[in-house]
Design a protein around this motif. Structure first.
Motif, short mmCIF file in Angstrom:
data_model
loop_
_atom_site.label_atom_id
_atom_site.label_comp_id
_atom_site.label_asym_id
_atom_site.label_seq_id
_atom_site.Cartn_x
_atom_site.Cartn_y
_atom_site.Cartn_z
N GLN A 39 0.84 -1.20 0.00
CA GLN A 39 0.00 0.00 0.00
C GLN A 39 0.87 1.24 0.00
OE1 GLN A 39 -3.46 0.05 2.72
NE2 GLN A 39 -2.82 2.08 3.41
N ASP A 52 0.73 5.48 0.62
CA ASP A 52 -0.09 6.50 1.28
C ASP A 52 0.58 7.86 1.15
OD1 ASP A 52 -1.74 4.48 3.23
OD2 ASP A 52 0.39 3.95 3.20
N SER A 80 0.14 11.83 3.18
CA SER A 80 -0.63 12.80 3.98
C SER A 80 -0.05 14.17 3.64
CB SER A 80 -0.52 12.50 5.48
OG SER A 80 0.81 12.52 5.95
N ARG A 113 2.15 14.76 13.05
CA ARG A 113 1.37 13.52 12.99
C ARG A 113 2.21 12.42 13.63
NH1 ARG A 113 -2.74 13.27 8.58
NH2 ARG A 113 -2.79 15.29 7.51
N HIS A 164 3.07 7.08 15.65
CA HIS A 164 2.23 5.89 15.42
C HIS A 164 3.08 4.73 14.92
CE1 HIS A 164 -0.80 9.21 14.11
NE2 HIS A 164 -0.68 9.16 15.41
N LYS A 177 7.66 0.32 6.76
CA LYS A 177 7.29 1.54 6.04
C LYS A 177 8.53 2.15 5.40
CE LYS A 177 3.42 2.47 9.09
NZ LYS A 177 2.99 3.13 10.33
N ASN A 217 6.59 6.15 14.45
CA ASN A 217 7.15 7.24 13.66
C ASN A 217 6.23 8.44 13.77
OD1 ASN A 217 5.73 7.95 10.84
ND2 ASN A 217 5.31 5.81 11.36
N PHE A 261 3.87 13.97 2.81
CA PHE A 261 4.52 12.82 3.44
C PHE A 261 4.03 11.59 2.69
CE2 PHE A 261 6.27 10.76 7.22
CZ PHE A 261 5.52 9.60 7.36
N TYR A 303 4.48 7.28 2.10
CA TYR A 303 5.12 6.04 2.54
C TYR A 303 4.51 4.83 1.85
CZ TYR A 303 1.34 6.19 6.08
OH TYR A 303 0.14 6.30 6.74
N GLN A 307 3.91 0.78 2.46
CA GLN A 307 3.82 -0.08 3.65
C GLN A 307 3.54 -1.51 3.24
OE1 GLN A 307 0.43 2.31 5.42
NE2 GLN A 307 -0.44 0.28 5.73
N TYR A 354 -4.19 -1.13 5.59
CA TYR A 354 -4.57 -0.35 6.76
C TYR A 354 -5.34 -1.17 7.79
CZ TYR A 354 -6.74 3.53 9.35
OH TYR A 354 -7.15 4.41 10.32
N GLN A 382 -2.77 -0.44 15.48
CA GLN A 382 -1.77 0.61 15.66
C GLN A 382 -1.59 0.97 17.13
OE1 GLN A 382 -2.73 4.08 13.36
NE2 GLN A 382 -1.99 3.20 11.47
N ARG A 384 -5.97 12.64 18.86
CA ARG A 384 -5.18 11.42 19.14
C ARG A 384 -3.72 11.75 19.46
NH1 ARG A 384 -3.72 6.99 14.36
NH2 ARG A 384 -2.29 5.68 15.58
N ASP A 385 -3.19 12.77 18.82
CA ASP A 385 -1.76 13.06 18.91
C ASP A 385 -1.44 14.21 19.86
OD1 ASP A 385 -1.25 12.43 15.34
OD2 ASP A 385 -1.42 11.06 17.06
C1 LIG Z 1 -3.25 5.42 7.98
C2 LIG Z 1 -4.50 5.41 7.15
C3 LIG Z 1 -5.55 6.27 7.41
N1 LIG Z 1 -6.68 6.21 6.65
C4 LIG Z 1 -7.74 7.17 6.94
C5 LIG Z 1 -8.27 7.09 8.35
C6 LIG Z 1 -8.66 8.49 8.69
O1 LIG Z 1 -9.98 8.73 8.25
C7 LIG Z 1 -7.71 9.34 7.83
C8 LIG Z 1 -6.58 9.93 8.62
O2 LIG Z 1 -5.98 8.87 9.34
P1 LIG Z 1 -5.04 9.21 10.57
O3 LIG Z 1 -5.60 10.35 11.34
O4 LIG Z 1 -4.72 7.93 11.28
O5 LIG Z 1 -3.71 9.69 9.79
P2 LIG Z 1 -2.33 10.09 10.50
O6 LIG Z 1 -2.58 10.80 11.78
O7 LIG Z 1 -1.52 10.77 9.46
O8 LIG Z 1 -1.65 8.69 10.88
C9 LIG Z 1 -0.92 7.90 9.94
O9 LIG Z 1 0.31 8.47 9.74
C10 LIG Z 1 1.47 7.87 10.31
C11 LIG Z 1 2.62 8.23 9.41
C12 LIG Z 1 1.47 6.42 10.41
O10 LIG Z 1 2.52 5.78 10.55
C13 LIG Z 1 0.21 5.69 10.25
O11 LIG Z 1 0.21 5.13 8.96
C14 LIG Z 1 -1.01 6.49 10.45
O12 LIG Z 1 -1.21 6.46 11.84
O13 LIG Z 1 -7.20 8.47 6.81
C15 LIG Z 1 -6.82 5.31 5.62
O14 LIG Z 1 -7.87 5.27 4.95
N2 LIG Z 1 -5.81 4.44 5.35
C16 LIG Z 1 -4.66 4.46 6.07
O15 LIG Z 1 -3.73 3.64 5.80
#
Ligand SMILES: Cc1cn([C@H]2C[C@H](O)[C@@H](COP(=O)(O)OP(=O)(O)O[C@H]3O[C@H](C)C(=O)[C@H](O)[C@H]3O)O2)c(=O)[nH]c1=O
Length: 170
Positions: free
Chosen positions: A48, A50, A52, A60, A63, A70, A117, A128, A130, A132, A136, A141, A165-166
């Protein structure tokens, strides 16, 4: 040739992509090439991709999970990226290291399972990216507090923008 360097954290590698071609139009980068990366020992089977996209001072993380590798890249902008050993029983448990990844240095970081990370954006906007090795699974996590005094991680931003969360400790 893919340049691969060890870091202070066992298992975590810094990788420089083999192809960064610049010309009068700009530059071209092969961010991943299975044959070349396998030859360099980066032989994970990525399932996969991804991205952000975040604004300046967004943080972020931290996690991770127990099964996913990754390969982190910065597609645009610049961010400070932290990896933490969260492997129970590891001699380096709780040890962290910071890296600056940008769309100019094009450095990548390979993060093994069990490591957390997190990143904080230093440019106006950063993308950003990555690859993986799992698909998901939010339930698997873990989250570590970016400002956990027990980790004592140094960040270049004192008051980052985070999700609920963070938000960290305190
Ligand atoms: C991680 C992920 C998220 N999502 C959806 C779920 C939420 O609706 C939205 C945001 O997810 P989240 O708030 O978890 O995203 P981050 O805060 O950037 O967290 C991620 O970023 C750091 C770098 C991590 O290592 C993890 O992959 C992951 O925790 O994307 C998906 O649909 N697929 C995915 O693989």
């Amino acid at each position: 040739m893919v340049k691969v360097a060890k870091t202070d954290l066992d298992g975590v590698l810094v990788i420089e992509p083999p192809t960064i071609f610049e010309d009068f139009r700009g530059h071209y980068v092969e961010l991943y090439n299975r044959t070349l990366y396998e030859q360099a020992g980066v032989d994970q089977d990525f399932l996969q991709d991804d991205i952000s996209v975040s604004s300046r001072h967004v943080l972020r993380g931290i996690h991770g999970d127990r099964k996913t590798w990754k390969l982190i890249s910065c597609l645009y902008g610049r961010f400070y990226f932290v990896v933490v050993n969260n492997v129970p029983g590891s001699q380096q448990f709780g040890k962290w290291q910071g890296f600056t990844l940008s769309d100019t240095n094009r450095k990548q970081v390979l993060v093994p399972p069990g490591f957390g990370n997190g990143h904080v954006v230093l440019s106006e906007t950063a993308i950003f990216h990555y690859k993986q090795t799992t698909e998901y699974d939010r339930a698997s996590q873990f989250t570590l507090a970016w400002n956990d005094p027990a980790l004592n991680i140094w960040w270049p931003v004192r008051d980052p923008i985070t999700s609920e969360r963070d938000q960290g400790v305190g």
